[in-house]
Design an enzyme around this catalytic site. Sequence first.
Site, short mmCIF file in Angstrom:
data_model
loop_
_atom_site.label_atom_id
_atom_site.label_comp_id
_atom_site.label_asym_id
_atom_site.label_seq_id
_atom_site.Cartn_x
_atom_site.Cartn_y
_atom_site.Cartn_z
N GLY A 31 0.78 -1.29 0.18
CA GLY A 31 0.29 -0.26 -0.18
C GLY A 31 0.67 1.27 -0.06
N HIS A 34 2.88 4.74 -4.94
CA HIS A 34 3.15 6.04 -5.58
C HIS A 34 2.90 5.31 -7.13
CE1 HIS A 34 7.19 3.38 -5.42
NE2 HIS A 34 7.00 3.32 -4.61
N GLY A 36 4.65 4.05 -9.43
CA GLY A 36 6.01 2.90 -9.69
C GLY A 36 5.41 1.10 -9.22
N HIS A 37 4.17 1.24 -8.57
CA HIS A 37 3.36 0.68 -7.99
C HIS A 37 2.04 0.80 -9.58
CE1 HIS A 37 4.29 1.16 -3.70
NE2 HIS A 37 3.96 0.13 -4.05
N ASP A 152 13.72 -3.26 -5.27
CA ASP A 152 13.85 -4.06 -4.80
C ASP A 152 14.77 -5.07 -5.30
OD1 ASP A 152 12.75 -2.46 -1.71
OD2 ASP A 152 11.06 -2.32 -3.43
N SER A 187 9.72 5.21 -3.39
CA SER A 187 9.48 4.94 -1.85
C SER A 187 8.54 5.05 -1.45
CB SER A 187 11.11 4.63 -1.83
OG SER A 187 11.06 4.34 -0.28
N ARG A 189 8.90 4.69 1.33
CA ARG A 189 9.39 6.06 2.64
C ARG A 189 10.01 7.31 2.69
NH1 ARG A 189 10.82 -0.02 3.42
NH2 ARG A 189 10.00 -0.89 5.96
O1 PAF Z 1 7.62 -4.76 -2.44
C1 PAF Z 1 6.87 -5.51 -1.05
O2 PAF Z 1 6.27 -4.27 -1.22
C2 PAF Z 1 6.83 -6.07 0.04
O3 PAF Z 1 7.97 -6.26 0.36
C3 PAF Z 1 5.84 -7.09 -1.08
C4 PAF Z 1 6.65 -8.10 -2.39
C5 PAF Z 1 4.44 -7.01 -1.17
C6 PAF Z 1 6.07 -8.67 0.49
O4 PAF Z 1 5.26 -8.13 1.27
#
Ligand code: PAF
Length: 284
Positions: A31, A34, A36-37, A152, A187, A189
């Site tokens: 959740g 941004h 990127g998602h 990541d 990110s 964060r």
């Molecule tokens: O990259 C993430 O947001 C998390 O590590 C994931 C892959 C959803 C697993 O909880």
Amino acid sequence: MQTLSTIKALRQTLATHRHQGDKIALVPTMGNLHSGHTALVELARRHADIVVATIFVNPLQFGAGEDLDAYPRTLAEDQSKLEAAGCHLLFTPSNALLYPNGLEAHTRVIVPEVSQGLCGASRPGHFEGVATVVTMLFNLVQPDIACFGEKDYQQLAVIRKMTADFHLPIDIIGAPTVRNDDGLALSSRNGYLDDAQRAKAPALYRTLCRARDALENGMRSNDVLHEALENLVAAHFKPDYLELRRADDLGPVTDTTQNAMLLAAAHLGTTRLIDNIPVLLPKN
Ligand code: PAF
């Protein structure tokens, strides 16, 4: 977009799609989404008929003293963003649903070698938590493909290895890191940074780019890494690691390695940022 939070509803809905011959893609997230998602959702849409996103802040991948409680929960905004990106189904399980007997009692997935070092060294148990929850999500959704961000990079390598080792019929697709105009990798964060830290943060990617150029020009890796670490410190980072590894399995670079990755983690105040960049090492 439908939002489901029970295993029964998820399985019933997906069974209908599978029966129709739909190809299913999974985009697991925690959740606080941004661009990127949403780029992962758009990528998934190009490869599948049905895109399932999950939002679950997985307690098993957070260590003691990490930001589990502070991690931003922004479900309503996330739902709008997913819907706009073309996601069909959102699964939002609770802790009690995924870990009914608590974390300690839960079966875990350990991915050796690739989980060690880099983020695995400073975040013990992190990749065990990631591999465990992703295995559960893979079992619940049984997707044909699953998309993860290359930011990541070690996580992506762990998930690829776990998928191969368990012979799961899932194509793992890595998506390029999405960056702000100043180079800072997106990110969740980044939201922890204050204005002064946010202004300094792009130095991480700048340092990686400069080091990549030097390595590709044949400079000695020890010298390059040493100078890059000094640059990070001068830019007010507290480096955690900066390492050159083989791109495919994150093993040590040898004389014959050409495809490498330069990976870094560094603290800016209390915020830990990670980033990486591919490096094409010259032939010896
Ligand atoms: O990259 C993430 O947001 C998390 O590590 C994931 C892959 C959803 C697993 O909880």
